[in-house]
Design a protein around this motif. Structure first.
Motif, mmCIF file in Angstrom:
data_model
loop_
_atom_site.group_PDB
_atom_site.id
_atom_site.type_symbol
_atom_site.label_atom_id
_atom_site.label_comp_id
_atom_site.label_asym_id
_atom_site.label_seq_id
_atom_site.Cartn_x
_atom_site.Cartn_y
_atom_site.Cartn_z
ATOM 1 N N MET A 67 4.197 -7.646 6.002
ATOM 2 C CA MET A 67 5.457 -7.958 5.331
ATOM 3 C C MET A 67 6.627 -7.585 6.230
ATOM 4 S SD MET A 67 4.537 -6.626 1.480
ATOM 5 C CE MET A 67 3.567 -5.191 1.972
ATOM 6 N N ASN A 68 7.628 -8.436 6.240
ATOM 7 C CA ASN A 68 8.869 -8.170 6.964
ATOM 8 C C ASN A 68 9.952 -7.918 5.924
ATOM 9 O OD1 ASN A 68 7.842 -8.630 9.640
ATOM 10 N ND2 ASN A 68 7.744 -10.779 9.075
ATOM 11 N N VAL A 69 10.492 -6.699 5.941
ATOM 12 C CA VAL A 69 11.463 -6.301 4.936
ATOM 13 C C VAL A 69 12.839 -6.207 5.581
ATOM 14 C CG1 VAL A 69 12.104 -4.516 3.268
ATOM 15 C CG2 VAL A 69 9.690 -4.976 3.725
ATOM 16 N N MET A 122 12.084 -9.926 1.344
ATOM 17 C CA MET A 122 10.846 -9.642 2.007
ATOM 18 C C MET A 122 10.147 -10.971 2.256
ATOM 19 S SD MET A 122 7.491 -7.474 0.889
ATOM 20 C CE MET A 122 8.464 -6.524 -0.174
ATOM 21 N N THR A 123 9.643 -11.100 3.481
ATOM 22 C CA THR A 123 8.922 -12.322 3.811
ATOM 23 C C THR A 123 7.494 -12.005 4.250
ATOM 24 O OG1 THR A 123 9.678 -12.303 6.116
ATOM 25 C CG2 THR A 123 11.019 -13.543 4.538
ATOM 26 N N VAL A 124 6.617 -12.971 4.000
ATOM 27 C CA VAL A 124 5.237 -12.943 4.477
ATOM 28 C C VAL A 124 4.969 -14.321 5.057
ATOM 29 C CG1 VAL A 124 2.806 -12.735 3.833
ATOM 30 C CG2 VAL A 124 4.510 -11.259 2.738
ATOM 31 N N GLY A 126 5.929 -7.438 -2.709
ATOM 32 C CA GLY A 126 5.409 -8.270 -1.638
ATOM 33 C C GLY A 126 3.983 -8.675 -1.964
ATOM 34 N N ARG A 127 3.171 -8.724 -0.938
ATOM 35 C CA ARG A 127 1.743 -9.017 -1.105
ATOM 36 C C ARG A 127 0.954 -7.842 -0.563
ATOM 37 N NH1 ARG A 127 1.800 -14.863 1.326
ATOM 38 N NH2 ARG A 127 3.007 -15.891 -0.291
ATOM 39 N N VAL A 155 7.377 -1.947 -2.440
ATOM 40 C CA VAL A 155 6.583 -2.381 -1.298
ATOM 41 C C VAL A 155 5.404 -1.438 -1.133
ATOM 42 C CG1 VAL A 155 6.622 -2.821 1.182
ATOM 43 C CG2 VAL A 155 8.682 -3.230 -0.179
#
Length: 134
Positions: free
Chosen positions: A117-119, A1-3, A111-112, A64
């Protein structure tokens, strides 16, 4: 997962759970859901049967926070989110849920809260389940 292009959570084999908190969810619902996720027998054993839990396979879980899973699309064409817990309360509830899962011995990544968020998911198997606490 990216932020914002940075990896904030990653797991190996295990579960990805999109978690939504609804008005009225409390400790009982949280504890039920944590137990269910950790002990749900959805991983194959040596005979190819779904007979092993996350604990049995030594897996981890990516939790998430996602208020949209509390959406109700039964009427009209636009989902209603009136059952979704208010953000401030939901953030505390989600944090407690994360701790409940960790207390059961499963590595947890998140995540945050309230971030875009990109999962990324590699779905290794035929199992997607919707769980709602009783």
């Amino acid at each position: 997962m990216t932020v914002d292009g940075a990896v904030v959570g990653a797991i190996g084999p295990g579960l990805l759970a999109l978690v939504g908190a609804e008005v009225g969810d409390g400790d009982r619902a949280r504890d039920w859901m944590a137990e269910k996720l950790v002990n749900l027998r959805i991983f194959e054993d040596d005979a190819g049967k779904m007979n092993r839990s996350l604990l049995d396979v030594g897996g981890s879980i990516l939790l998430v926070s996602n208020f949209t899973v509390a959406g109700d699309a039964q009427k009209g064409r636009r989902p209603s989110f009136t059952n979704a817990m208010a953000p401030e309360e939901a953030e505390a509830s989600f944090g407690s849920f994360v701790e409940s899962v960790r207390a059961l011995g499963v590595p947890v990544e998140t995540g945050r809260f309230r971030a875009q968020m990109n999962v990324a998911l590699v779905n290794d198997g035929p199992v997607t389940i919707v769980l709602q606490s009783p």
